[in-house]
Design a protein around this motif. Structure first.
Motif: not given
Length: 384
Positions: A16-25, A31-37, A49-53, A78-83
């Motif tokens: 799980k990243p430190n920074l998550i946003t709803k907008e694509q800056e 952030y590939v969570d279960i819904k995106a997957f 940052e500190k994520c699995q690409p 980036y791979v979500g924390s449940t994946l």
């Protein structure tokens, strides 16, 4: 040559990243969570940052939750924390591993670890063995699997379309079965039935003055049938029992939901003893000899009644609803009882054919899924 999966793959859990946003800056990726997957719907972005690409087409597997063991292909992000991302040895094709793990989903999903949130049993996954032929043979097997799956998917799609068409046909049966609504035969629901709401949840009652009874929730009352797989109980005053108790022949209506489902309901036939109903369900109790409950219920599901509820329902942001006044003024064509019985018989005869077809479709869909698993089993046992 047989090899253990552990020698062919490595599993890299997402974080799980430190920074998550709803907008694509700028520079942010999905952030590939279960819904995106599963649905390819992106709700969140991160700087990584500190994520699995992961790249488009990478293999991902669900590690936490009820879908643990489900394998699929990634989108770039980036791979979500449940994946977890599955990296694969060059001696095997990613598609070959994908189909192998796909064929073990049931085993993985039913052998999960943890007493709270279920987790993938990685030791079990890594212990699996599979035959690893040449890359050329792997290509052939993968191609054959996908050919068979394509044929199967086509059949499943046809079955699902047929099932959707049955819904349209059911509505046509109801709409065609009733006489035209005219001033001469029109009665409003309140003129032939006593209409009442149910119990409000969450009231604080004295234990000495209350009783606990089973009650119907909105989830129990579907369009034309009851779903009684889960019945809950509710506290009410002893003096309220008769007021809220359901009786054989009561016509049930739901207060809210999707706009096109307002007023859905059916006839209560004492399926649960001493059952009452929640305030989001109305009951209409026929109070004269002019109408039969089943006739009223089927009319309420037909086109004219649906249009009435749709037009007069109140819409909020996420919910539509009808009140007692709207329900009370539902217009109904009242004809002689003999014709009502005839209408009911005709409707139920035709609907029973739909039920039979739907049951056949559901059986075929279950068999299709079993066939899918059989194809995968044969593929990795040399049967293809």
């Amino acid at each position: 040559m047989k090899k253990k999966i552990n020698d062919l793959i490595s599993i890299n859990k997402g974080k799980k990243p430190n920074l998550i946003t709803k907008e694509q800056e700028n520079g942010y990726m999905p952030y590939v969570d279960i819904k995106a997957f599963e649905q390819k719907i992106i709700d969140n972005y991160t700087d990584g940052e500190k994520c699995q690409p992961c790249e488009d087409g990478d293999l991902l597997i669900v590690c936490d939750g009820s879908r643990s063991g489900l394998v699929g292909r990634a989108i770039k992000g980036y791979v979500g924390s449940t994946l977890a991302r599955i990296d694969i040895d060059s001696s095997v094709l990613p598609e070959y591993i994908y189909h192998f793990i796909q064929g073990r989903y049931v085993q993985l999903n039913t052998s999960i670890k943890g007493t709270g949130t279920p987790h993938l049993n990685q030791e079990l996954l890594k212990s699996f063995e599979l035959y690893v032929p040449s890359l050329e043979e792997q290509h052939r097997i993968v191609t054959r699997i996908e050919e068979l799956f394509s044929q199967l998917d086509s059949g499943v799609e046809t079955l699902k379309k047929t099932k959707e068409q049955l819904k349209v046909y059911r509505q046509a049966i109801l709409s065609e079965a009733f006489p035209t609504l005219s001033k001469a035969n029109k009665k409003l629901l309140y003129e032939i039935a006593e209409i009442s709401g149910g119990i409000t949840k969450g009231r604080k009652l004295s234990p000495n003055d209350s009783i606990e009874l089973p009650y119907l929730r909105v989830a129990n009352v579907q369009n034309g049938y009851l779903n009684l797989s889960q019945i809950k109980t509710i506290q009410l005053k002893k003096t309220e029992r008769e007021k809220y108790l359901l009786k054989f022949g009561d016509v049930l209506y739901t207060e809210g939901g999707d706009r096109d489902k307002l007023g859905r309901g059916t006839v209560w036939k004492d399926e649960v003893a001493n059952c009452v109903h929640q305030n989001h369900i109305f009951k209409a109790r026929i109070n004269n000899s002019l109408a039969i409950p089943e006739y009223i219920a089927y009319w309420s599901m037909a086109g004219t009644a649906r249009e009435y509820f749709y037009k007069n329902g109140k819409q909020t942001v996420n919910l539509a609803s009808i009140n007692k006044t709207v329900l009370s003024n539902l217009p109904i064509p009242i004809v002689p009882l003999e014709l009502q019985y005839k209408t009911i018989k005709e409707i139920e005869s035709r609907l029973s054919v739909c039920d039979s077809i739907e049951k056949t479709i559901d059986t075929a869909l279950q068999e299709a899924e079993a066939l899918r698993q059989s194809i995968l089993k044969q593929a990795f046992e040399g049967g293809l």
